[in-house]
Motif scaffolding. Structure first.
Motif, PDB file in Angstrom:
ATOM      1  N   LEU A 429       0.836  -1.203   0.000  1.00  0.00           N
ATOM      2  CA  LEU A 429       0.000   0.000   0.000  1.00  0.00           C
ATOM      3  C   LEU A 429       0.871   1.253   0.000  1.00  0.00           C
ATOM      4  O   LEU A 429       0.630   2.201  -0.763  1.00  0.00           O
ATOM      5  N   ASP A 430       1.890   1.274   0.856  1.00  0.00           N
ATOM      6  CA  ASP A 430       2.796   2.428   0.916  1.00  0.00           C
ATOM      7  C   ASP A 430       3.464   2.668  -0.439  1.00  0.00           C
ATOM      8  O   ASP A 430       3.617   3.814  -0.887  1.00  0.00           O
ATOM      9  N   GLU A 431       3.873   1.584  -1.090  1.00  0.00           N
ATOM     10  CA  GLU A 431       4.546   1.714  -2.380  1.00  0.00           C
ATOM     11  C   GLU A 431       3.596   2.291  -3.429  1.00  0.00           C
ATOM     12  O   GLU A 431       3.993   3.141  -4.241  1.00  0.00           O
ATOM     13  N   ALA A 432       2.345   1.847  -3.409  1.00  0.00           N
ATOM     14  CA  ALA A 432       1.352   2.375  -4.354  1.00  0.00           C
ATOM     15  C   ALA A 432       1.147   3.868  -4.141  1.00  0.00           C
ATOM     16  O   ALA A 432       1.049   4.642  -5.105  1.00  0.00           O
ATOM     17  N   VAL A 433       1.071   4.288  -2.886  1.00  0.00           N
ATOM     18  CA  VAL A 433       0.900   5.715  -2.588  1.00  0.00           C
ATOM     19  C   VAL A 433       2.134   6.500  -3.025  1.00  0.00           C
ATOM     20  O   VAL A 433       2.014   7.628  -3.538  1.00  0.00           O
ATOM     21  N   ASP A 434       3.323   5.918  -2.845  1.00  0.00           N
ATOM     22  CA  ASP A 434       4.543   6.560  -3.338  1.00  0.00           C
ATOM     23  C   ASP A 434       4.433   6.863  -4.831  1.00  0.00           C
ATOM     24  O   ASP A 434       4.754   7.974  -5.295  1.00  0.00           O
ATOM     25  N   VAL A 435       4.002   5.861  -5.576  1.00  0.00           N
ATOM     26  CA  VAL A 435       3.877   6.015  -7.036  1.00  0.00           C
ATOM     27  C   VAL A 435       2.839   7.085  -7.363  1.00  0.00           C
ATOM     28  O   VAL A 435       3.062   7.936  -8.245  1.00  0.00           O
ATOM     29  N   LEU A 436       1.708   7.047  -6.661  1.00  0.00           N
ATOM     30  CA  LEU A 436       0.651   8.033  -6.919  1.00  0.00           C
ATOM     31  C   LEU A 436       1.134   9.452  -6.614  1.00  0.00           C
ATOM     32  O   LEU A 436       0.920  10.377  -7.411  1.00  0.00           O
ATOM     33  N   VAL A 437       1.762   9.642  -5.473  1.00  0.00           N
ATOM     34  CA  VAL A 437       2.248  10.975  -5.093  1.00  0.00           C
ATOM     35  C   VAL A 437       3.271  11.471  -6.113  1.00  0.00           C
ATOM     36  O   VAL A 437       3.221  12.646  -6.536  1.00  0.00           O
TER      37      VAL A 437
END
Length: 444
Positions: A429-437
């Motif tokens: 989840l954290d990695e997905a948010v990293d990509v989105l940000v």
């Protein structure tokens, strides 16, 4: 088959060569009206990962549009489905009965809000559930009219398409529409003309005026509302609005229907989103997350209202299919035993603060909103509230190239919605948010 490795892997460009080849075949064989968000072909999925035929491991932030809340191959769902398929795949419950149908109904009667006597009817799709809720309300009240909100989405059938707000792509060219459907303003705090603090009061006053003066309260069978508007842009109604509408409906003998097809079954950090506002609907519709990826839907409500329809008035050949019921019992067990209501709240806590850092006076992100694992970003032209759908689309495309599946929504097509599986590993989840940000900052 074992669970896919829970990490993002970019084996090829996305879409990869095999997916591109299959997509070309798809275009030749399928009707153009069947759109696609991400032209990749999936080989297997589970947890928070989708594995495509090119070997890419994509982070799933869509859950099949809020369907695979327990993951796309939860062991309890797989086990129960496999056992049921070996026994029988179909008999039609209206012809010969089976336990699964009754067991799912009993579970929904227990889980839905309120301690009153309840009954349930099972169907196959969310749109079917909404249509049947309207049928039941009309039978119970003897009235024809249905009231819905602006920015609503309720389905693609004639009646539910008529109840849906957005024209393109859901309604354009498909009229004439069903009669006796009336629309009232949605309390959309971010876009309310006199400011978010006035949205609840003024939207409710508009509803009262339209119902009492223009339609006539004695003509209204049902008010149908999503506790959080999904396709319309993850619009969270201001505190007090839904409760006021419910009390108004009760006062005038109108059936209040909560459309929880996208919000229900742990998605928002409560078992049902209407619980956040202490709302007990007369009828509640469920689908999507109900059966862990199998087609199943339900209407659950007050026993005296549900029993207003005579025998034979409800049903369908595939309604409450035994394999889908088996899947639902597995999904419901997972939601309860694994504490996925609380897990949705944990996801919100982990994601929301990071996304809110993107909101600033001249940012392309005008607002971050939602509840639980149902979070959205609304994109605007910097310094205004003018919708910026091209920016939202560019961010989604960048996420897809980086192996993170996200979805667009919103009446103006300018909202990115996040619907991760509730079982997604937190590091993923954290990695997905990293990509989105990173994608938002890159596009900005």
């Amino acid at each position: 088959m074992t669970m896919p490795e829970q990490r993002r892997i970019l084996a090829t460009a996305i879409p990869g060569p095999l997916s591109l080849e299959r997509h070309a075949t798809r275009k030749a064989e399928l009707a153009n009206g069947l759109g696609t968000t991400m032209p990749v072909f999936i080989d297997r999925a589970g947890g928070g990962v989708l594995v495509d035929i090119d070997g890419n491991h994509l982070i799933d932030m869509a859950s099949g549009i809020a369907v695979t809340s327990v993951g796309a191959s939860h062991p309890e769902v797989v086990r129960r489905v496999s056992e049921q398929v070996e026994r029988f795949t179909h008999t039609c419950f209206l012809v010969t009965e089976y336990d699964g149908f009754v067991d799912v109904a009993a579970a929904l009667n227990r889980l839905t809000p309120g301690d009153h006597a309840k009954k349930t009817a099972l169907f196959s799709t969310g749109a079917e559930a909404v249509e049947n809720a309207v049928k039941i309300a009309r039978a119970a009240t003897g009235r024809p009219a249905v009231v819905v909100l602006g920015h609503a989405y309720h389905g693609r059938t004639l009646l539910t398409m008529s109840m849906t707000s957005k024209n393109v792509p859901y309604k354009e060219g498909f009229g004439p529409f069903a009669t006796e459907v009336y629309r009232v303003p949605s309390p959309y705090p971010y876009r309310w003309p006199s400011g978010p603090e006035r949205a609840a009061e003024e939207a409710f006053e508009a509803l009262k005026e339209i119902v009492t003066s223009q339609i006539g309260a004695t003509n209204v069978a049902a008010i149908v509302a999503e506790p959080i508007q999904g396709e319309g842009g993850f619009i969270v109604p201001p505190p007090g609005y839904l409760k006021a509408v419910q009390e108004f409906a009760n006062e005038h003998g109108i059936v209040f229907v909560a459309d929880e097809i996208q919000t229900g079954l742990a998605r928002t950090g409560a078992m049902f989103a209407c619980e956040h506002e202490d709302v007990v609907p007369d009828l509640i519709t469920t689908a999507k997350a109900l059966a862990g990826g199998m087609p199943l839907a339900a209407v659950t409500g007050r026993a005296e209202i549900m029993d207003a329809v005579a025998a034979g008035g409800l049903g369908g050949t595939y309604a409450g299919n035994p394999v889908a019921c088996a899947a639902a019992l597995g999904a419901l067990k997972a939601i309860e035993s694994e504490g996925l209501v609380a897990r949705a709240r944990e996801i919100e806590e982990r994601v929301r603060l990071r996304l809110e850092e993107l909101v600033a006076p001249f940012s392309v992100v005008g607002e971050v909103r939602g509840r639980g694992a149902m979070i959205a970003l609304e994109f605007v032209r910097p310094g205004t509230t003018e919708p910026a759908p091209e920016m939202a689309k560019a961010v989604v495309e960048r996420c897809h190239q980086e192996g993170v599946l996200t979805l667009l929504c919103g009446t103006f097509g300018n909202v990115i919605r996040l619907l991760p599986p509730l079982v997604i590993p937190m590091d993923l989840l954290d990695e997905a948010v990293d990509v989105l940000v990173d994608a938002v900052r890159s596009v900005a």
